[in-house]
Design a protein around this motif. Sequence first.
Motif, short mmCIF file in Angstrom:
data_model
loop_
_atom_site.label_atom_id
_atom_site.label_comp_id
_atom_site.label_asym_id
_atom_site.label_seq_id
_atom_site.Cartn_x
_atom_site.Cartn_y
_atom_site.Cartn_z
N VAL A 1 -48.74 44.56 34.10
CA VAL A 1 -47.56 43.85 33.62
C VAL A 1 -47.94 43.35 32.23
CG1 VAL A 1 -46.04 41.87 33.93
CG2 VAL A 1 -46.82 43.16 35.92
N ALA A 2 -47.28 43.86 31.21
CA ALA A 2 -47.59 43.45 29.83
C ALA A 2 -46.88 42.13 29.54
CB ALA A 2 -47.13 44.53 28.86
N MET A 3 -47.65 41.16 29.07
CA MET A 3 -47.09 39.82 28.87
C MET A 3 -47.30 39.37 27.42
SD MET A 3 -48.09 38.03 32.47
CE MET A 3 -46.77 36.83 32.32
N PRO A 4 -46.40 39.83 26.53
CA PRO A 4 -46.54 39.45 25.13
C PRO A 4 -46.40 37.94 24.91
CG PRO A 4 -44.95 41.24 25.42
CD PRO A 4 -45.26 40.70 26.77
N ASP A 5 -47.19 37.42 24.00
CA ASP A 5 -47.08 36.03 23.56
C ASP A 5 -47.19 35.06 24.74
OD1 ASP A 5 -46.96 34.46 21.36
OD2 ASP A 5 -44.78 34.50 21.15
N VAL A 6 -48.00 35.42 25.71
CA VAL A 6 -47.99 34.68 26.98
C VAL A 6 -48.41 33.22 26.80
CG1 VAL A 6 -50.34 35.36 27.66
CG2 VAL A 6 -48.64 34.85 29.42
N SER A 7 -49.32 32.95 25.88
CA SER A 7 -49.78 31.56 25.72
C SER A 7 -48.67 30.66 25.21
CB SER A 7 -50.98 31.49 24.77
OG SER A 7 -52.07 32.16 25.34
N ARG A 8 -47.74 31.24 24.48
CA ARG A 8 -46.62 30.44 23.98
C ARG A 8 -45.48 30.40 24.99
NH1 ARG A 8 -41.97 30.89 21.19
NH2 ARG A 8 -42.07 33.16 21.23
#
Lengths: 318, 377
Positions: free
Chosen positions: A252-259
Amino acid sequence: MTTRSEDWDEMIVLLGPQPRDFSDLAGLARELQLEGPVALITAAWQENESDDGALTDALGLSTVNLELHRRSEDVVRGEPEFIEAWTARQKHLRHLQEFYRLRLEAIDDAAMAINVRHVDDRLIAEQNAMTISQLRHLDEEHLRRCSDIRFEFDHKWNPGELPTVKKHREELAAMLNDCASIVISGGHVVALVNRLRLFDVLRHRGQRPILAWSAGAMALTDQIVLFHDSPPFGKNLAQVLDFGLGLCPGIVAMPDVSRRVHLDQKEGIGRFARRMAPAHCLALDPGARITFREGRVHELSHSGRLGESGDVNWEWTP
Amino acid sequence: MTDLIEALHEGTLDPDRVGALIDGHDFPFVRDGIGTFLWRGAADEVRLRHWIYGLPSSQPMELLEGTNLWYTSVPLPPESRVEYKFEVQRKGRARWIRDPLNPHLARDPFGANSVAHGQGYTIPSWIHPDPECAPGTYDSLIINSDAFGHRAVSLYLPARFRDTRRYPLLIVHDGDDYLNYSSLGHILDNLMGRREIPDMIVAFTTSPDRLKEYANDEHHARFLTEDLVPVLEDRLPLRRQPQSRCLMGASFGGVASLSTAWRYPGFYGRLLLQSGSFAFTDIGEENRRGPVFDPVVKFMNQFRADPTAISERVFVSCGMYESLIYENRSLIPLLEATGMDVRFREARDGHNWENWRDRLREGLSWLFPGAFLMMYE
């Protein structure tokens, strides 16, 4: 056309959000000794699709924008009956997504009500496992229904045989034939996936390497999961949207996950990881790279895996 | 340092420590849901004047013996936002002044007030200009109205505006005030830029006599619906459907929104009502708020007697510290009973533009959900 080292053949690199100057992508392109022409797919930028000057400058290579958004507008004009049916299908899918979300909320409400009860911890743990099971079942059912609708639609309309679509598919195949690599931008993930499917453009990929960031990365996985922990209203429930194109399976690709996600809320992270298992939930923050070779995760750089314990393992190796 | 605060409240603060008290704390100082306010200077009497409905609006401040330091404390629950001034009386003259120890100000059409923040309240980040979010453009238009003659209306077009697309329409009452005191321009830029709401066209209206025109005036409803909207739909690429038309307003602007939708049921599919002046009576029509409310009470009594689904989706917000909270709370079940989709948000705030500002993200994005969940850039 100049070719690269064979090492890069069929390689796909998924990236996180790009800075305005695309320096991360440009750095990777230099590392890979990518040489042009590069096929640009910026359909996720929708009406701004053609604003690719800065991207081209950053790559320092000749580029060819495949203009999938513009081509889809052409299909709107050229195939009114098909588009009418397409629009109705999209409306149907939106309703399905809405109803799926209502069901997700009901499961979440029940889980919250159960978790505040003062009962045996083992009973709560058993109930939490049941919650995960219900979520997984609902996700699977939703994916299946979305897929069925698309399959039935394609079977009925056979878009590839519609004159306007066929013409564009042929043009795209020829354009791609002259390109050495493919870059897919982030942006609106649904707009992107729909156009990639309509023009079936990646069928002609051959062994060309693909660099894709954010929404582009999500589109290449086998399931697209939408997520944001700070929505302007309502619950912060992640929801599966649809199958992706499947070139990068098992994650599961999770772009910008920390934000976008409260990574310190371990319970929620752990629940999400269990819900998505056996897929690996991988962080795609700015600077992250996930390299796929032969359809498998080969290497991670500045990425991490969301674990069932609720921690993010930034040292995880495939 | 907080022991100085305790000493102050106990009346045992050493006058020599007043400087340390002021230098060592932010004021008003908030702890455990209590706000301590200070003012230093020569005066015969000092009062804290605030706009919290439920507490005496004028509270005398005490003078610390042997000093010129005046102080008082009021409840300030978490997440609260309270506007206030000091009333300083000296030699028979009273002046209302802002708190020199507090940098937080809220402007409104009458000037500016100091603002006290309860623990946990933060000024929303999405009200400030964001370089990542391109600003929209503004235009103006003169509407030749059967109802009101010539009326100027300001227009906002989204940064990504294209003639070939179709947009929802948001009509804002007291538009200039929303722009000036509620940062609505920046909020629209940011919410659209972040795709929390779809790109939309916004019409900012103003009235030279809002207390009359906004109080269920048929001319106002006709102006919006039969003059303004047709002109806008004629000149701009708008979606001509109820779910793409929204009326919005605060206070009497809330009444104007609700009553206009009531006069044209089904025409406006979205309503955003902030601290609406929804005064009503349960028996008779005599109201305690004065004659300007008479037409409002008459309308609200009529609406409450037979509430119908005049719109599709209604967002209502109100401050807990304003007198209208009772009217707004009691309106919700009536709206819900009609079958309309209703969302109600209360906030620990008063009847002011920054309360309305702070609710706009939730209200607008609920009425017009954007594609933010689909955006991964």
